[in-house]
Design an enzyme around this catalytic site. Structure first.
Site, short mmCIF file in Angstrom:
data_model
loop_
_atom_site.label_atom_id
_atom_site.label_comp_id
_atom_site.label_asym_id
_atom_site.label_seq_id
_atom_site.Cartn_x
_atom_site.Cartn_y
_atom_site.Cartn_z
CB SER A 147 -1.01 -0.05 0.94
OG SER A 147 -1.95 0.94 0.93
CG HIS A 153 -5.76 -0.41 -1.82
ND1 HIS A 153 -4.70 0.35 -2.47
CD2 HIS A 153 -5.09 -0.25 -0.48
CE1 HIS A 153 -3.42 0.77 -1.64
NE2 HIS A 153 -3.94 0.22 -0.51
#
Length: 308
Positions: free
Chosen positions: A87, A191
Site C-alpha cells: 500500500s 484500495h
C-alpha cells in the site's frame, strides 16, 4: 538474495518514532521533512495518540518518513536484491529504489494522505481482515456482500473493504472456513472505488514529479510484477489508491527471484509475519527500534545481492 520491504497503513503505533529520533542527525532530518510537507512528523511520531496517528493524512507521511529514516540508518541497502512496499509503503520503496527523491516522496504521500482522507469522509467506510479460509471462496462471498478484497495478503489473510453496513453484514455472515473477522484501525475503504476522487488529484500531482528508473529490482504490489521504468512505477503509485494490493503475488515473485532473506523497515512486523508463513526458509527481520540495526546489517551483508 535479500528483499527490502516497507509496511502500509495500520503498522503505526503511538510513540514508535521516539527511539529513532535519538540517533545522531535523525531529528534534524525529520524536522527538514516536516518543514517541507508542513506536518510535524516528530510530534505525531512521539506524542501523538492512537486516534491522531490513525488519521490518514497523518499516518501515511509518518510511515514513509519512518521507513526512509530507518533504511538510511541501516545503510548498504543498495546491496538488496529487490524492494517492494505494501500500500502506502510502495512510496517508501520507490524512494529507496531511487525512483523519487526522499522529499518528493514525502510531498507525494502528503497529497495522497490528504486526498484519501477527503475521499473517506464522504461515506462511512472501513476495512476488516479475514483470517483463514479458501481465498476463492472468500472473494466470492465478499463480492456477494458488495465488499472489495482490497488486500490479498497471502498466508491465509484477505482484507475486505467497503461501507460500515457491508462490513457489519460480513461480521454477521463470515465466509465458510474463515476463523476470524478483525476490524482494522484505518479511516476508510482504501484500495476501492471509494478512493476514486483521490486518484484524480494524485494523478495531477504526479505530472510534476521528477522520476528516475529504479536502481533496485522493483516489485509492484498491483500484480507482483517487476517494473523497470520509473514512469510506470509512478503511474502504478497513482492507480493503486483505488485498486487492490496483491501482496500474495509479491511474495510469489520474491520466491521466484530467489529471495533468501527479508528486512522490513520501520515500523516493521506485519510483512515479516506474512513472510514467515508464506515463504518458509526465508530469513526475516523487522526494524522496530534502533536495537534491531546491528542484526539487520549482518543479515544484509550475509544475503547481499551476488552482483553487488
Amino acid at each position: 538474495m535479500l528483499v527490502l520491504v516497507a509496511p502500509g497503513q495500520g503498522a503505526q503505533t503511538p510513540g514508535f518514532l521516539s527511539p529513532w529520533l535519538d540517533l545522531p542527525g535523525a531529528a534534524d532530518r525529520v524536522a527538514a521533512w516536516s518543514d517541507a510537507i508542513e506536518l510535524d512528523l516528530a510530534r505525531y511520531g512521539t506524542t501523538g495518540d492512537a486516534d491522531e496517528i490513525r488519521d490518514t493524512a497523518v499516518a501515511q507521511p509518518l510511515l514513509v518518513a519512518a521507513g526512509l529514516l530507518s533504511a538510511a540508518e541501516l545503510g548498504g541497502f543498495a546491496d538488496a536484491g529487490a524492494v517492494a512496499g505494501h500500500s502506502v509503503g510502495e512510496i517508501t520503496a520507490a524512494a529507496l529504489a531511487g525512483v523519487l527523491s526522499e522529499e518528493a516522496a514525502l510531498r507525494f504521500v502528503r497529497m495522497r494522505g490528504l486526498g484519501m482522507a477527503e475521499a473517506a469522509a464522504v461515506t462511512e467506510t472501513g476495512m476488516s481482515a479475514l483470517l483463514g479460509g479458501d481465498p476463492e471462496v472468500t472473494v466470492e462471498h465478499l463480492k456477494k456482500l458488495g465488499l472489495t478484497p482490497a488486500n490479498v495478503n497471502g498466508a491465509g489473510q484477505i482484507v475486505a473493504a467497503g461501507t460500515a453496513e457491508q462490513l457489519a453484514a460480513l461480521a454477521a455472515d463470515k465466509p465458510e472456513g474463515v476463523r476470524r473477522v478483525v476490524p482494522l484501525k484505518v479511516a476508510g475503504a482504501f484500495h476501492t472505488e471509494h478512493m476514486a476522487p483521490a486518484v484524480t488529484e494524485l494523478g495531477k500531482a504526479a505530472q510534476d514529479l521528477t522520476v528516475s528508473d529504479p536502481r533496485l529490482t522493483y516489485v509492484s504490489n498491483a500484480d507482483g510484477q517487476v517494473v523497470a521504468a520509473g514512469s510506470e512505477i509512478v503511474s502504478r503509485l497513482v492507480s493503486q489508491v483505488s485498486n487492490p494490493v496483491r501482496w500474495d503475488l509479491c511474495m510469489e515473485t520474491f520466491g521466484a527471484l530467489g529471495a533468501t532473506a527479508m528486512i522490513e523497515v520501520c515500523p516493521g512486523g506485519t510483512l515479516t509475519g506474512l513472510a514467515k508463513r508464506a515463504l518458509p526458509g526465508v530469513r526475516t527481520l523487522a526494524l522496530k527500534t534502533p536495537d534491531d540495526l546491528d542484526a539487520a546489517r549482518a543479515l544484509l551483508a550475509e544475503h547481499a545481492h551476488p552482483s553487488a
